[in-house]
Design a protein around this motif. Structure first.
Motif, short mmCIF file in Angstrom:
data_model
loop_
_atom_site.label_atom_id
_atom_site.label_comp_id
_atom_site.label_asym_id
_atom_site.label_seq_id
_atom_site.Cartn_x
_atom_site.Cartn_y
_atom_site.Cartn_z
N LEU B 83 0.83 -1.20 0.00
CA LEU B 83 0.00 0.00 0.00
C LEU B 83 0.87 1.26 0.00
O LEU B 83 0.55 2.25 -0.65
CB LEU B 83 -0.93 0.02 1.21
CG LEU B 83 -2.12 -0.93 1.17
CD1 LEU B 83 -2.86 -0.91 2.50
CD2 LEU B 83 -3.07 -0.58 0.03
N SER B 84 1.97 1.18 0.72
CA SER B 84 2.86 2.35 0.86
C SER B 84 3.61 2.68 -0.42
O SER B 84 4.28 3.72 -0.49
CB SER B 84 3.87 2.10 1.98
OG SER B 84 4.61 0.93 1.72
N ASP B 85 3.49 1.84 -1.44
CA ASP B 85 4.13 2.15 -2.73
C ASP B 85 3.30 3.12 -3.56
O ASP B 85 3.76 3.60 -4.60
CB ASP B 85 4.36 0.87 -3.52
CG ASP B 85 5.42 -0.03 -2.89
OD1 ASP B 85 5.25 -1.26 -2.93
OD2 ASP B 85 6.39 0.53 -2.34
N SER B 86 2.10 3.40 -3.12
CA SER B 86 1.27 4.38 -3.85
C SER B 86 1.98 5.72 -3.91
O SER B 86 2.62 6.14 -2.95
CB SER B 86 -0.08 4.55 -3.15
OG SER B 86 -0.84 3.37 -3.23
N GLY B 87 1.87 6.39 -5.04
CA GLY B 87 2.50 7.69 -5.16
C GLY B 87 2.63 8.10 -6.61
O GLY B 87 2.12 7.44 -7.52
N PHE B 88 3.35 9.19 -6.81
CA PHE B 88 3.57 9.72 -8.15
C PHE B 88 5.03 9.49 -8.49
O PHE B 88 5.93 9.99 -7.81
CB PHE B 88 3.21 11.21 -8.18
CG PHE B 88 3.19 11.81 -9.54
CD1 PHE B 88 4.04 12.85 -9.88
CD2 PHE B 88 2.31 11.34 -10.50
CE1 PHE B 88 4.03 13.41 -11.15
CE2 PHE B 88 2.28 11.90 -11.78
CZ PHE B 88 3.14 12.93 -12.10
N TYR B 89 5.28 8.75 -9.55
CA TYR B 89 6.64 8.36 -9.93
C TYR B 89 7.05 9.11 -11.19
O TYR B 89 6.33 9.15 -12.18
CB TYR B 89 6.71 6.84 -10.17
CG TYR B 89 6.55 6.05 -8.90
CD1 TYR B 89 5.29 5.74 -8.40
CD2 TYR B 89 7.67 5.65 -8.16
CE1 TYR B 89 5.13 5.05 -7.21
CE2 TYR B 89 7.53 4.96 -6.97
CZ TYR B 89 6.25 4.67 -6.51
OH TYR B 89 6.12 3.99 -5.33
N LEU B 90 8.24 9.66 -11.10
CA LEU B 90 8.76 10.46 -12.20
C LEU B 90 10.07 9.88 -12.70
O LEU B 90 10.95 9.56 -11.91
CB LEU B 90 9.01 11.90 -11.75
CG LEU B 90 7.79 12.81 -11.63
CD1 LEU B 90 8.14 14.02 -10.79
CD2 LEU B 90 7.32 13.24 -13.00
N CYS B 91 10.17 9.77 -14.01
CA CYS B 91 11.43 9.40 -14.64
C CYS B 91 12.07 10.68 -15.16
O CYS B 91 11.38 11.62 -15.57
CB CYS B 91 11.17 8.43 -15.78
SG CYS B 91 12.65 7.87 -16.64
N ALA B 92 13.38 10.72 -15.15
CA ALA B 92 14.09 11.90 -15.65
C ALA B 92 15.39 11.46 -16.29
O ALA B 92 15.91 10.38 -16.01
CB ALA B 92 14.35 12.89 -14.52
N TRP B 93 15.92 12.33 -17.13
CA TRP B 93 17.24 12.08 -17.70
C TRP B 93 18.10 13.33 -17.56
O TRP B 93 17.61 14.43 -17.40
CB TRP B 93 17.14 11.63 -19.17
CG TRP B 93 16.79 12.71 -20.14
CD1 TRP B 93 15.53 13.14 -20.46
CD2 TRP B 93 17.70 13.48 -20.92
NE1 TRP B 93 15.61 14.15 -21.40
CE2 TRP B 93 16.92 14.38 -21.70
CE3 TRP B 93 19.09 13.51 -21.04
CZ2 TRP B 93 17.50 15.28 -22.59
CZ3 TRP B 93 19.66 14.41 -21.93
CH2 TRP B 93 18.87 15.29 -22.67
N GLY B 94 19.42 13.12 -17.65
CA GLY B 94 20.35 14.22 -17.58
C GLY B 94 21.61 13.87 -18.36
O GLY B 94 21.79 12.73 -18.80
N ARG B 95 22.49 14.89 -18.51
CA ARG B 95 23.72 14.70 -19.27
C ARG B 95 24.93 14.84 -18.35
O ARG B 95 25.06 15.84 -17.65
CB ARG B 95 23.86 15.78 -20.33
CG ARG B 95 22.86 15.81 -21.42
CD ARG B 95 23.29 16.83 -22.47
NE ARG B 95 22.22 17.09 -23.42
CZ ARG B 95 21.32 18.06 -23.28
NH1 ARG B 95 21.34 18.83 -22.22
NH2 ARG B 95 20.39 18.24 -24.19
N GLY B 96 25.81 13.87 -18.37
CA GLY B 96 27.09 13.99 -17.69
C GLY B 96 26.97 14.28 -16.21
O GLY B 96 25.97 14.00 -15.56
N THR B 97 28.03 14.86 -15.65
CA THR B 97 28.06 15.12 -14.22
C THR B 97 27.50 16.50 -13.87
O THR B 97 27.11 16.75 -12.75
CB THR B 97 29.49 15.03 -13.68
OG1 THR B 97 30.32 15.94 -14.43
CG2 THR B 97 30.04 13.62 -13.85
N GLN B 98 27.51 17.42 -14.83
CA GLN B 98 26.91 18.75 -14.61
C GLN B 98 25.58 18.75 -15.32
O GLN B 98 25.49 19.01 -16.51
CB GLN B 98 27.78 19.84 -15.21
CG GLN B 98 28.99 20.19 -14.41
CD GLN B 98 29.68 21.43 -14.96
OE1 GLN B 98 29.70 21.65 -16.16
NE2 GLN B 98 30.19 22.26 -14.07
#
Lengths: 111, 112
Positions: B83-98
């Motif tokens: 039940l506690s897994d309910s929520g809003f999940y977001l995927c994101a991407w980024g480039r390199g270390t900065q």
């Protein structure tokens, strides 16, 4: 542990008031700092970012932020807020590919 | 230009059922990939991130796992939802270390 702290959970201002939202981070190494905004029902979008150089960074929509290394802070400011600035604001930093966010500050503007 | 796709947008699952959320990025190669959970008053909690195929860093021990079977694909899974897994999940991407994060549209998961 690495963390970002936003101490103001909810800020209520009148239009034309000045805004300052606090952000402190815990990591002592090189960091890149960001502020994002999430308008109601919309995705997060980038307001401004700091990588290096001038510690006073200007972003979109009249926002700016100041990096103070000695205080581990990156506070967001705007001289005069508008009703359309009603949103949630997130401070974030990235270091070595990890991107961490604060808990967010909800900003409500009274027309 | 780069785009990120995340699906499904909403999901209702019974307790104890498995979970698979998928995220893909187009228009870039070797992105850093991230899974976050957004909860009211708690901001975006970093769950997992990956800097390459098969490389997963877990930030919060929990009932979830992540995999990166291809360069631009990131999957969030669970064998048995709570039940506690309910929520809003977001995927994101980024480039390199900065990097700043570029977000997908999110998945609203409700475990019933």
């Amino acid at each position: 542990a690495q963390s970002v702290s936003q101490h103001n959970h909810h800020v209520i201002l009148s239009e034309a008031a000045s805004l300052e939202l606090g952000c402190n981070y815990s990591y002592g190494g090189t960091v890149n700092l960001f502020w994002y905004v999430q308008y109601p029902g919309q995705h997060l979008q980038l307001l401004l970012k700091y990588f290096s150089g001038d510690p006073l960074v200007k972003g979109i929509k009249g926002f700016e932020a100041e990096f103070i290394k000695s205080k581990f802070s990156f506070n967001l400011r705007k001289p005069s807020v508008q009703w359309s600035d009603t949103a949630e604001y997130f401070c974030s930093y990235s270091s070595a590919s990890k991107i961490i966010f604060g808990s967010g500050t909800r900003l409500s503007i009274r027309p | 230009s780069q785009t990120i796709h995340q699906w499904p947008a909403t999901l209702v699952q019974p307790v104890g059922s498995p979970l698979s959320l998928e995220c893909t990025v187009e228009g870039t190669s070797n992105p850093n990939l991230y899974w976050y959970r957004q909860a009211a008053g708690r901001g975006l909690q970093l769950l997992f991130y990956s800097v390459g195929i098969g490389q997963i860093s877990s930030e919060v021990p929990q009932n979830l796992s992540a995999s990166r079977p291809q360069d631009r694909q990131f999957i969030l899974s669970s064998k048995k939802l709570l039940l506690s897994d309910s929520g809003f999940y977001l995927c994101a991407w980024g480039r390199g270390t900065q990097t700043e994060a570029f977000f997908g549209q999110g998945t609203r998961l409700t475990v019933v």
